[in-house]
Design a protein around this motif. Structure first.
Motif, short mmCIF file in Angstrom:
data_model
loop_
_atom_site.label_atom_id
_atom_site.label_comp_id
_atom_site.label_asym_id
_atom_site.label_seq_id
_atom_site.Cartn_x
_atom_site.Cartn_y
_atom_site.Cartn_z
N GLY B 128 -3.16 -60.20 1.20
CA GLY B 128 -3.57 -60.52 -0.17
C GLY B 128 -3.87 -61.98 -0.41
O GLY B 128 -4.35 -62.34 -1.48
N HIS B 129 -3.58 -62.82 0.55
CA HIS B 129 -4.03 -64.20 0.42
C HIS B 129 -4.71 -64.63 1.72
O HIS B 129 -5.11 -63.78 2.50
N ASP B 130 -4.92 -65.92 1.95
CA ASP B 130 -5.69 -66.39 3.10
C ASP B 130 -5.17 -65.75 4.40
O ASP B 130 -3.97 -65.68 4.63
N PHE B 131 -6.10 -65.33 5.24
CA PHE B 131 -5.70 -64.63 6.47
C PHE B 131 -6.71 -64.90 7.57
O PHE B 131 -7.80 -65.41 7.33
N CYS B 132 -6.33 -64.53 8.78
CA CYS B 132 -7.26 -64.64 9.90
C CYS B 132 -7.21 -63.38 10.74
O CYS B 132 -6.28 -62.58 10.64
N ALA B 133 -8.25 -63.20 11.54
CA ALA B 133 -8.37 -62.05 12.45
C ALA B 133 -8.55 -62.59 13.86
O ALA B 133 -9.41 -63.44 14.09
N ILE B 134 -7.71 -62.13 14.76
CA ILE B 134 -7.75 -62.61 16.15
C ILE B 134 -7.80 -61.41 17.09
O ILE B 134 -7.00 -60.48 16.96
N ASN B 135 -8.74 -61.45 18.02
CA ASN B 135 -8.81 -60.45 19.08
C ASN B 135 -7.92 -60.94 20.23
O ASN B 135 -8.19 -61.98 20.82
N LEU B 136 -6.85 -60.22 20.51
CA LEU B 136 -5.89 -60.69 21.52
C LEU B 136 -6.35 -60.43 22.95
O LEU B 136 -5.72 -60.90 23.90
N MET B 160 -2.08 -62.74 9.38
CA MET B 160 -2.93 -62.50 10.56
C MET B 160 -3.12 -61.01 10.81
O MET B 160 -2.23 -60.22 10.54
N GLY B 161 -4.29 -60.71 11.34
CA GLY B 161 -4.56 -59.36 11.84
C GLY B 161 -4.93 -59.46 13.30
O GLY B 161 -5.79 -60.28 13.65
N PHE B 162 -4.29 -58.69 14.15
CA PHE B 162 -4.57 -58.72 15.60
C PHE B 162 -5.28 -57.44 16.02
O PHE B 162 -4.76 -56.33 15.81
N TYR B 163 -6.43 -57.59 16.65
CA TYR B 163 -7.14 -56.47 17.25
C TYR B 163 -6.85 -56.47 18.75
O TYR B 163 -6.64 -57.53 19.34
N ASN B 164 -6.87 -55.28 19.34
CA ASN B 164 -6.64 -55.12 20.78
C ASN B 164 -5.37 -55.84 21.24
O ASN B 164 -5.40 -56.67 22.14
N PRO B 165 -4.24 -55.53 20.62
CA PRO B 165 -3.01 -56.26 20.97
C PRO B 165 -2.54 -55.97 22.40
O PRO B 165 -1.91 -56.81 23.01
N ARG B 166 -2.90 -54.79 22.91
CA ARG B 166 -2.27 -54.37 24.16
C ARG B 166 -3.13 -53.28 24.79
O ARG B 166 -3.64 -52.41 24.10
N SER B 167 -3.31 -53.34 26.09
CA SER B 167 -4.03 -52.27 26.77
C SER B 167 -3.37 -52.05 28.13
O SER B 167 -2.53 -52.84 28.56
N THR B 221 -3.38 -49.53 18.03
CA THR B 221 -2.61 -50.22 17.01
C THR B 221 -3.31 -51.50 16.55
O THR B 221 -3.82 -52.26 17.37
N VAL B 222 -3.34 -51.72 15.26
CA VAL B 222 -3.66 -53.03 14.70
C VAL B 222 -2.34 -53.63 14.24
O VAL B 222 -1.52 -52.93 13.64
N VAL B 223 -2.13 -54.90 14.55
CA VAL B 223 -0.89 -55.56 14.16
C VAL B 223 -1.20 -56.57 13.07
O VAL B 223 -2.13 -57.37 13.20
N LEU B 224 -0.44 -56.52 11.99
CA LEU B 224 -0.59 -57.50 10.91
C LEU B 224 0.68 -58.34 10.85
O LEU B 224 1.79 -57.81 10.94
N ILE B 225 0.50 -59.65 10.68
CA ILE B 225 1.64 -60.57 10.54
C ILE B 225 1.55 -61.16 9.14
O ILE B 225 0.50 -61.70 8.75
N GLY B 226 2.60 -61.08 8.38
CA GLY B 226 2.59 -61.67 7.05
C GLY B 226 2.56 -63.19 7.12
O GLY B 226 2.79 -63.79 8.17
N ASN B 227 2.29 -63.83 6.01
CA ASN B 227 2.51 -65.28 5.96
C ASN B 227 3.96 -65.53 5.50
O ASN B 227 4.75 -64.58 5.38
N SER B 228 4.32 -66.78 5.26
CA SER B 228 5.73 -67.08 4.98
C SER B 228 6.20 -66.51 3.64
O SER B 228 7.41 -66.42 3.41
#
Lengths: 243, 243
Positions: B128-136, B160-167, B221-228
């Protein structure tokens, strides 16, 4: 009681970008709540009450939606774009947190096409690798935090999408944003000004950072900043998958 | 010649999240190109040739699409989610750059609901606020760059949103990602594992960073990490608009 709150994203403007589940939620709603121009996108019909409200009353609007749902209404809260991106979803959960008596109201969030991704599609694929989204408005956070995030995002070489780059009440901050980017990025970095994306007034303008000026953005503009590898191919702008 | 390439996003899985313009593009296609499981989501019909191909042949697939369009075909390139987010749009423009003889082929990108935003909606409003997307994935970039972006994103306090966290081919890097996050963030930081979002197998799991383990993520799986400031209210996770 079958009351519920459904928070939906109407996408950037074009009806062909509204998902079927959002259309279905609107068809079943008893009440629609939202900012005036977004509620105006919902067709009136018998049995549906529209509750348009002004900007900057998001918490009041969210509380009203929860209260109506607690009384049995099927309330759809509309945002443009995606409701979870700088829009109403967070406001509804903030309102819920402040009102434990409404904790039993079922809440569903239905995603939509957010402006940044519609703008990227219109330009090519400028967000084709790691990217970030930053709301440049300091209505709800200090501008220092915006500046800090900008610098770190540039140092991380993220492509970036900026929401709310400029408004009548904040005419000069976007010039400061461009100045910060010029301190952190090379002069040829590509900047995309995407105005009124997916509407008949859509205008996409691509310039180098050194040529970008604050008047290129207004309230209807999303600004995308490429990363250091973003480039043009023909009329398109894209970021390679390896960057 | 009326050939064209239309690059579309099929959304995360649920047919109710496919936009009408994407459905219309598929209805008018002569050829559909894409990774096997995404082409499998397109209903066969007379006059439509399906060209499913394996993972990691994105450039070949993109060139094939451009070549067929140059010969007059109406080719739809399908991705899951949004085609501009770690998907086929960048690959098509990379292919175009390598083949100036195909520069006349009209290319359109139609956005879709990307996995990260569908996952966020399923969990509440964690982005809901500033975020980023990272392909791991480090298939196409060095893992050092992933690590650098992770640390700077944490320091910027982005969600943060992580794509392709693990294969299967990269089983252990996600443990390293969690370790980096533990060095940069507080132990109670919320982590969302969103598996098979919007499909019948959808599973949303919310844990504290200190309790997150690498086996909680897989290829779906998509992994999302909250901010503080990200927190729980009831069964939902949200990030306040002021953070």
């Amino acid at each position: 009681m079958s009351g519920a709150v459904i928070i939906v994203g109407l996408g950037p403007g074009d009806a062909a970008k509204v998902t079927p589940e959002v259309t279905a939620a609107l068809a079943e709603a008893t009440d629609v709540v939202g900012y005036i121009p977004y509620v105006a996108r919902v067709a009136p019909r018998e049995g549906l009450t529209l509750h348009p409200s002004d900007n900057r009353v998001e918490l009041d609007r969210a509380t009203h939606a929860l209260e109506m749902a607690a009384a049995g209404a099927r309330v759809v809260v509309v945002s443009s774009g995606d409701p979870g991106v700088f829009a109403m979803a967070s406001a509804v959960f903030e309102a819920l947190e402040a009102r434990p008596d409404l904790a039993h109201v079922p809440i569903t969030v239905l995603p939509g096409i957010t402006a940044m991704l519609a703008a990227a599609a219109a330009a090519g694929a400028p967000l084709g690798h790691d990217f970030c989204a930053i709301n440049l408005s300091d209505n709800l956070k200090p501008f220092d935090l915006v500046e800090r995030r900008l610098r770190l995002a540039a140092q991380a070489d993220f492509a970036m999408g900026f929401y709310n780059p400029r408004s009548k009440s904040r005419p000069h901050q976007f010039a400061r944003v461009l100045q910060i980017l010029r301190e952190e990025c090379e002069p040829g970095r590509l900047v995309i000004f995407a105005r009124a994306v997916s509407t008949p007034e859509q205008a996409i303008r691509v310039v180098r950072l050194i040529d970008a000026t604050e008047d290129m953005a207004d309230m209807r503009t999303v600004v995308l900043i490429g990363n250091s590898a973003t480039r043009r191919v023909g009329d398109y702008v894209y970021t390679p998958r390896s960057a």
